[in-house]
Design an enzyme around this catalytic site. Structure first.
Site, PDB file in Angstrom:
ATOM      1  N   ARG A 231       0.773  -1.140   0.045  1.00  0.00           N
ATOM      2  CA  ARG A 231       0.041   0.052   0.125  1.00  0.00           C
ATOM      3  C   ARG A 231       0.935   1.266  -0.018  1.00  0.00           C
ATOM      4  O   ARG A 231       0.317   2.353  -0.620  1.00  0.00           O
ATOM      5  CB  ARG A 231      -1.007   0.083   1.152  1.00  0.00           C
ATOM      6  CG  ARG A 231      -0.294  -0.243   2.451  1.00  0.00           C
ATOM      7  CD  ARG A 231      -1.562  -0.420   3.491  1.00  0.00           C
ATOM      8  NE  ARG A 231      -1.365  -0.641   5.004  1.00  0.00           N
ATOM      9  CZ  ARG A 231      -0.863  -1.575   5.507  1.00  0.00           C
ATOM     10  NH1 ARG A 231      -0.743  -2.611   5.055  1.00  0.00           N
ATOM     11  NH2 ARG A 231      -0.573  -1.486   6.910  1.00  0.00           N
TER      12      ARG A 231
ATOM     13  N   GLU B 165       4.229  -0.484   8.863  1.00  0.00           N
ATOM     14  CA  GLU B 165       2.965  -0.074   9.921  1.00  0.00           C
ATOM     15  C   GLU B 165       3.481  -0.718  11.155  1.00  0.00           C
ATOM     16  O   GLU B 165       4.128  -1.909  11.135  1.00  0.00           O
ATOM     17  CB  GLU B 165       1.608  -0.480   9.574  1.00  0.00           C
ATOM     18  CG  GLU B 165       0.645  -0.124  10.496  1.00  0.00           C
ATOM     19  CD  GLU B 165       0.418   1.403  10.656  1.00  0.00           C
ATOM     20  OE1 GLU B 165       1.406   1.889  11.538  1.00  0.00           O
ATOM     21  OE2 GLU B 165      -0.347   2.066  10.630  1.00  0.00           O
TER      22      GLU B 165
HETATM   23  O1  LIG Z   1      -4.965  -0.602  11.375  1.00  0.00           O
HETATM   24  C1  LIG Z   1      -3.797  -0.121  11.061  1.00  0.00           C
HETATM   25  O2  LIG Z   1      -2.801  -0.843  10.954  1.00  0.00           O
HETATM   26  C2  LIG Z   1      -3.732   1.382  11.834  1.00  0.00           C
HETATM   27  C3  LIG Z   1      -3.748   2.297  10.282  1.00  0.00           C
HETATM   28  O3  LIG Z   1      -4.707   1.955   9.735  1.00  0.00           O
HETATM   29  O4  LIG Z   1      -4.976   1.583  12.455  1.00  0.00           O
HETATM   30  P1  LIG Z   1      -5.048   2.629  13.684  1.00  0.00           P
HETATM   31  O5  LIG Z   1      -5.272   4.105  13.052  1.00  0.00           O
HETATM   32  O6  LIG Z   1      -5.995   2.232  14.623  1.00  0.00           O
HETATM   33  O7  LIG Z   1      -3.528   2.785  14.552  1.00  0.00           O
END
Ligand SMILES: O=C(O)[C@@H](CO)OP(=O)(O)O
Length: 304
Positions: free
Chosen positions: A108, A162
């Site tokens: 992504r 992430e």
């Molecule tokens: O699900 C996730 O990996 C993150 C980003 O989309 O979510 P959040 O905003 O809850 O940290």
């Protein structure tokens, strides 16, 4: 073949960079077979420039953003809307110089970077650097100095991924809040040092993302290169915490939208936030530094 790889293009990264002894990806060893002297075609010289630009972009909407699922390190692609956001982001930064792109290892972020670059006025080709094995390095070589000049290296790094969301990955955010309570889930999502079950806290994510930023991205900026980083909500929150010197309390309120580029100027060792280069504020961005104004003017001349 390896013996003939004599030259290192300007985009190859200094192997003596701090942290290179760690187990970081092997993009450091990129070589070209041609006798290439790579420089920016425009008048911002990498060597004389004392300022450089840093663009941070959170990826566009993903299929799991759309379904409201915890995503973390699961490797899901963009939605159609995410594709459009990435293209729109590209338009917003189309006059800002980019010499090297860093993305996470996740599709992504990579899609976002590539789609954004389709809009750039310099029309260079972003090329993903593959140094995961000897073969990958050898088989992806470029043998033309001219082509190399018209390319932008795209360096992928898992450290920019992430945050790993542990046992929440794949769960619906709303249902999880109903099950464990809104406050608990908010704590998992936005506190600095409380990890979700078997996952990374923002602090843990920051230990790898900010270390990577300091070891590999900052040296590029220091040398005058203009950098774009395409990554994720939480890996970018941790990097912004470092750039803006936010406290662990302040970062809990920081939210990043999908597909909105943020601009920083790196000058004399300092990061100056210029916000998002949207519409009319773009003039402000270019007014800020003389060399960026010159860059903009030359791009205009090139496209006429
Ligand atoms: O699900 C996730 O990996 C993150 C980003 O989309 O979510 P959040 O905003 O809850 O940290």
């Amino acid at each position: 073949m390896a013996a003939t790889f004599k030259y290192q293009p300007a985009w190859a990264i200094d192997v003596s960079a701090p942290g290179s002894s760690r187990n970081f990806p092997r993009f450091l060893s990129m070589r070209f077979a041609c006798n290439a002297s790579i420089s920016t075609p425009l008048s911002i010289s990498h060597h004389s420039s004392t300022e450089s630009t840093l663009i941070l972009i959170r990826h566009g909407e993903s299929l799991w953003n759309e379904k409201n699922l915890f995503t973390g390190c699961c490797d899901v692609p963009l939605t159609k809307r995410g594709v459009e956001e990435a293209i729109e982001a590209g338009k917003r930064i189309s006059y800002i110089p980019v010499d090297v792109i860093f993305t996470s290892a996740l599709i992504r972020a990579q899609m976002t970077a590539m789609l954004a670059m389709t809009q750039h006025h310099h029309k260079k080709v972003p090329i993903i650097i593959h140094n995961e094995s000897e073969e990958a390095t050898t088989w992806t070589q470029v043998y033309s100095a001219k082509t190399t000049k018209q390319s932008i290296p795209v360096i992928t790094a898992w450290q920019l991924n992430e945050r790993m969301y542990g046992e929440l990955q794949g769960l619906n955010k709303q249902e999880t809040a109903e099950r464990y309570g809104k406050e608990k889930v908010h704590e998992w999502r936005r506190s600095y040092d409380i990890p979700p079950p078997k996952g990374e806290s923002l602090e843990m994510c920051s230990q790898r993302a900010v270390a990577y930023f300091k070891d590999f991205i900052e040296p590029q900026l220091k040398s005058g290169k203009h950098v774009m980083v395409a990554a994720h909500g939480n890996s970018l929150r941790s990097i912004i915490m470092y750039l803006d010197r936010l406290t662990s309390q302040e970062v809990t309120d920081l939210e990043l939208s999908t597909g909105i580029p943020l601009l920083y100027i790196y000058k004399e060792g300092k990061f100056i936030s210029r916000g998002s280069p949207v519409g009319s504020t773009e003039a402000g961005v270019y007014a800020y530094t003389q060399s960026l104004a010159v860059y903009r003017q030359e791009l205009d001349e090139m496209s006429h």
